[in-house]
Design a protein around this motif. Structure first.
Motif, PDB file in Angstrom:
ATOM      1  N   ILE A  42      20.588  49.768  19.452  1.00 38.53           N
ATOM      2  CA  ILE A  42      20.931  51.183  19.639  1.00 38.53           C
ATOM      3  C   ILE A  42      19.984  52.041  18.795  1.00 38.53           C
ATOM      4  CG2 ILE A  42      22.741  52.935  19.474  1.00 38.53           C
ATOM      5  CD1 ILE A  42      24.784  50.639  19.445  1.00 38.53           C
ATOM      6  N   ASP A  43      19.455  53.079  19.415  1.00 43.02           N
ATOM      7  CA  ASP A  43      18.669  54.077  18.695  1.00 43.02           C
ATOM      8  C   ASP A  43      19.516  55.341  18.582  1.00 43.02           C
ATOM      9  OD1 ASP A  43      16.478  52.398  18.484  1.00 43.02           O
ATOM     10  OD2 ASP A  43      15.580  53.090  20.361  1.00 43.02           O
ATOM     11  N   VAL A  44      19.750  55.766  17.344  1.00 49.40           N
ATOM     12  CA  VAL A  44      20.630  56.915  17.088  1.00 49.40           C
ATOM     13  C   VAL A  44      19.811  58.077  16.549  1.00 49.40           C
ATOM     14  CG1 VAL A  44      22.642  57.751  15.820  1.00 49.40           C
ATOM     15  CG2 VAL A  44      22.552  55.368  16.577  1.00 49.40           C
ATOM     16  N   ARG A  45      19.971  59.242  17.166  1.00 46.44           N
ATOM     17  CA  ARG A  45      19.395  60.479  16.638  1.00 46.44           C
ATOM     18  C   ARG A  45      20.523  61.238  15.950  1.00 46.44           C
ATOM     19  NH1 ARG A  45      15.838  65.010  19.991  1.00 46.44           N
ATOM     20  NH2 ARG A  45      15.033  66.097  18.129  1.00 46.44           N
ATOM     21  N   LEU A  46      20.453  61.318  14.635  1.00 50.36           N
ATOM     22  CA  LEU A  46      21.591  61.812  13.863  1.00 50.36           C
ATOM     23  C   LEU A  46      21.919  63.271  14.145  1.00 50.36           C
ATOM     24  CD1 LEU A  46      20.831  60.056  10.454  1.00 50.36           C
ATOM     25  CD2 LEU A  46      22.479  59.378  12.212  1.00 50.36           C
ATOM     26  N   ASP A  47      20.913  64.088  14.433  1.00 48.66           N
ATOM     27  CA  ASP A  47      21.162  65.509  14.739  1.00 48.66           C
ATOM     28  C   ASP A  47      20.293  65.900  15.924  1.00 48.66           C
ATOM     29  OD1 ASP A  47      21.806  68.132  14.838  1.00 48.66           O
ATOM     30  OD2 ASP A  47      21.092  68.652  12.838  1.00 48.66           O
ATOM     31  N   PRO A  48      20.783  65.734  17.129  1.00 44.36           N
ATOM     32  CA  PRO A  48      19.970  66.024  18.309  1.00 44.36           C
ATOM     33  C   PRO A  48      19.493  67.473  18.377  1.00 44.36           C
ATOM     34  CG  PRO A  48      21.957  64.805  18.901  1.00 44.36           C
ATOM     35  CD  PRO A  48      22.113  65.234  17.480  1.00 44.36           C
ATOM     36  N   ALA A  49      20.221  68.416  17.726  1.00 43.18           N
ATOM     37  CA  ALA A  49      19.848  69.829  17.794  1.00 43.18           C
ATOM     38  C   ALA A  49      18.651  70.150  16.906  1.00 43.18           C
ATOM     39  CB  ALA A  49      21.038  70.702  17.403  1.00 43.18           C
ATOM     40  N   ALA A  50      18.397  69.312  15.901  1.00 40.82           N
ATOM     41  CA  ALA A  50      17.292  69.575  14.975  1.00 40.82           C
ATOM     42  C   ALA A  50      15.969  69.115  15.570  1.00 40.82           C
ATOM     43  CB  ALA A  50      17.549  68.867  13.650  1.00 40.82           C
ATOM     44  N   ALA A  51      14.921  69.864  15.297  1.00 40.16           N
ATOM     45  CA  ALA A  51      13.604  69.525  15.827  1.00 40.16           C
ATOM     46  C   ALA A  51      13.071  68.237  15.212  1.00 40.16           C
ATOM     47  CB  ALA A  51      12.626  70.674  15.568  1.00 40.16           C
ATOM     48  N   ALA A  52      13.384  68.010  13.952  1.00 39.96           N
ATOM     49  CA  ALA A  52      12.896  66.813  13.251  1.00 39.96           C
ATOM     50  C   ALA A  52      14.086  65.972  12.791  1.00 39.96           C
ATOM     51  CB  ALA A  52      12.026  67.197  12.066  1.00 39.96           C
ATOM     52  N   SER A  53      14.884  65.571  13.728  1.00 39.89           N
ATOM     53  CA  SER A  53      16.080  64.802  13.403  1.00 39.89           C
ATOM     54  C   SER A  53      15.712  63.382  12.983  1.00 39.89           C
ATOM     55  CB  SER A  53      17.009  64.750  14.615  1.00 39.89           C
ATOM     56  OG  SER A  53      18.115  63.914  14.366  1.00 39.89           O
ATOM     57  N   ALA A  54      16.485  62.855  12.034  1.00 37.96           N
ATOM     58  CA  ALA A  54      16.273  61.482  11.581  1.00 37.96           C
ATOM     59  C   ALA A  54      16.841  60.507  12.607  1.00 37.96           C
ATOM     60  CB  ALA A  54      16.935  61.276  10.226  1.00 37.96           C
ATOM     61  N   TYR A  55      16.167  59.366  12.699  1.00 35.20           N
ATOM     62  CA  TYR A  55      16.609  58.323  13.630  1.00 35.20           C
ATOM     63  C   TYR A  55      17.173  57.135  12.854  1.00 35.20           C
ATOM     64  CZ  TYR A  55      14.698  60.440  17.870  1.00 35.20           C
ATOM     65  OH  TYR A  55      14.462  61.270  18.939  1.00 35.20           O
ATOM     66  N   LEU A  56      18.121  56.496  13.458  1.00 34.14           N
ATOM     67  CA  LEU A  56      18.728  55.298  12.887  1.00 34.14           C
ATOM     68  C   LEU A  56      18.712  54.211  13.952  1.00 34.14           C
ATOM     69  CD1 LEU A  56      20.358  54.051  10.490  1.00 34.14           C
ATOM     70  CD2 LEU A  56      22.428  54.887  11.635  1.00 34.14           C
ATOM     71  N   HIS A  57      18.232  53.031  13.563  1.00 33.75           N
ATOM     72  CA  HIS A  57      18.148  51.917  14.493  1.00 33.75           C
ATOM     73  C   HIS A  57      19.211  50.882  14.118  1.00 33.75           C
ATOM     74  CE1 HIS A  57      14.428  53.612  15.999  1.00 33.75           C
ATOM     75  NE2 HIS A  57      13.980  53.682  14.757  1.00 33.75           N
ATOM     76  N   THR A 125      25.802  54.374   6.689  1.00 31.15           N
ATOM     77  CA  THR A 125      24.484  54.863   6.269  1.00 31.15           C
ATOM     78  C   THR A 125      24.535  56.292   5.748  1.00 31.15           C
ATOM     79  OG1 THR A 125      23.430  53.426   7.902  1.00 31.15           O
ATOM     80  CG2 THR A 125      22.099  55.232   7.017  1.00 31.15           C
ATOM     81  N   THR A 126      25.260  57.171   6.438  1.00 27.10           N
ATOM     82  CA  THR A 126      25.262  58.591   6.092  1.00 27.10           C
ATOM     83  C   THR A 126      26.512  59.032   5.341  1.00 27.10           C
ATOM     84  OG1 THR A 126      26.315  59.235   8.192  1.00 27.10           O
ATOM     85  CG2 THR A 126      23.906  59.021   8.171  1.00 27.10           C
ATOM     86  N   GLY A 127      27.581  58.234   5.400  1.00 27.05           N
ATOM     87  CA  GLY A 127      28.819  58.618   4.744  1.00 27.05           C
ATOM     88  C   GLY A 127      29.688  59.531   5.588  1.00 27.05           C
ATOM     89  N   ILE A 128      29.235  59.874   6.790  1.00 26.10           N
ATOM     90  CA  ILE A 128      30.012  60.726   7.688  1.00 26.10           C
ATOM     91  C   ILE A 128      30.026  60.088   9.072  1.00 26.10           C
ATOM     92  CG2 ILE A 128      29.551  62.864   6.435  1.00 26.10           C
ATOM     93  CD1 ILE A 128      27.377  63.478   8.460  1.00 26.10           C
ATOM     94  N   GLY A 134      23.349  61.583  18.729  1.00 23.56           N
ATOM     95  CA  GLY A 134      23.047  61.121  20.078  1.00 23.56           C
ATOM     96  C   GLY A 134      22.577  59.677  19.999  1.00 23.56           C
ATOM     97  N   ALA A 135      22.989  58.839  20.915  1.00 29.36           N
ATOM     98  CA  ALA A 135      22.649  57.419  20.848  1.00 29.36           C
ATOM     99  C   ALA A 135      22.263  56.909  22.229  1.00 29.36           C
ATOM    100  CB  ALA A 135      23.816  56.606  20.298  1.00 29.36           C
ATOM    101  N   SER A 136      21.349  55.966  22.240  1.00 28.85           N
ATOM    102  CA  SER A 136      20.945  55.308  23.483  1.00 28.85           C
ATOM    103  C   SER A 136      20.710  53.831  23.195  1.00 28.85           C
ATOM    104  CB  SER A 136      19.674  55.946  24.043  1.00 28.85           C
ATOM    105  OG  SER A 136      18.595  55.822  23.124  1.00 28.85           O
ATOM    106  N   PHE A 137      21.019  52.989  24.175  1.00 25.32           N
ATOM    107  CA  PHE A 137      20.818  51.559  23.987  1.00 25.32           C
ATOM    108  C   PHE A 137      19.386  51.182  24.368  1.00 25.32           C
ATOM    109  CE2 PHE A 137      22.441  52.059  28.305  1.00 25.32           C
ATOM    110  CZ  PHE A 137      21.579  51.280  29.050  1.00 25.32           C
ATOM    111  N   THR A 138      18.920  50.104  23.771  1.00 25.84           N
ATOM    112  CA  THR A 138      17.583  49.597  24.068  1.00 25.84           C
ATOM    113  C   THR A 138      17.689  48.489  25.125  1.00 25.84           C
ATOM    114  OG1 THR A 138      17.617  47.860  22.375  1.00 25.84           O
ATOM    115  CG2 THR A 138      16.952  50.064  21.663  1.00 25.84           C
TER     116      THR A 138
END
Length: 201
Positions: A42-57, A125-128, A134-138
């Motif tokens: 799973i690839d997770v975009r922690l804040d889809p609204a942000a232009a430079a959102s952090a990703y979590l794999h 990972t984030t505590g929240i 946003g998440a998508s499967f690989t």
């Protein structure tokens, strides 16, 4: 005809029923499932609204924690089938099919709801919670699902293929030796006769 001659003239089992092929297929497919769990499911975009959102794999071993254990159970069953008897092969086949079904269900849940499957990793990972993520499967959960379906197929073939396999227990050897009369015996036959307290010479 001697026992040795009988073995050399015996018809070979069909390709799909050969012990080496069945056991190797079961082992490779189970290992393939284990291999997928070391990759990102799973690839997770922690804040889809942000232009430079952090990703979590999220690795497969975390997205679907039961998959690795089920694959190892199927692997052990596949290896054990090479020395199992007729009844044991049916039991092993049932175990392999059930383990494969569990893998299919776990992988399908990740594909159907990647964000829900990633919630535990996001929270750790984030505590929240990842409500806004946003998440998508690989491709890897899909590969695990396909490998598990093939694993179940070979598990179903196992007891039927086993009908073509020659047993090498001391009881099988004793039966063949009695049927063959006084023909020559090979090293395994001699060892089994020694274990029964007989003198093969």
């Amino acid at each position: 005809m001697t026992a040795a001659g009988h073995r050399t003239t015996a018809a070979k089992p069909p390709l799909w029923a050969r012990k080496a092929n069945i056991v190797l297929a079961l082992a490779l497919l189970a290992l393939a499932v284990v291999g997928t769990t070391t990759q990102s499911w799973i690839d997770v975009r922690l804040d889809p609204a942000a232009a430079a959102s952090a990703y979590l794999h999220v690795q497969g071993s975390k997205a679907a924690t039961a998959v690795t254990a089920l694959a190892i159970v199927a692997l052990a069953g596949g290896l054990a089938s090479s020395i199992a008897g007729k009844v044991s092969r049916w039991v092993i086949a049932a175990i392999v099919v059930l383990a494969s079904a569990g893998i299919v269900v776990a992988a399908a849940l990740v594909v159907a709801g990647p964000l829900a499957a990633a919630q535990g990793t996001i929270a750790a990972t984030t505590g929240i919670s990842g409500g806004q993520a946003g998440a998508s499967f690989t491709v890897f959960p899909v590969l695990a699902l396909v490998a598990a379906v093939l694993l179940a197929l070979f598990g179903c073939l196992l007891p039927f293929a086993g009908r073509y396999w020659k047993g090498r227990t001391k009881y099988d050897v004793a039966g063949r030796a009695a049927a063959a009369g006084s023909g020559p015996v090979d090293e395994i036959d001699s060892w089994d006769r020694l274990s029964r307290g007989e003198d093969p010479t």
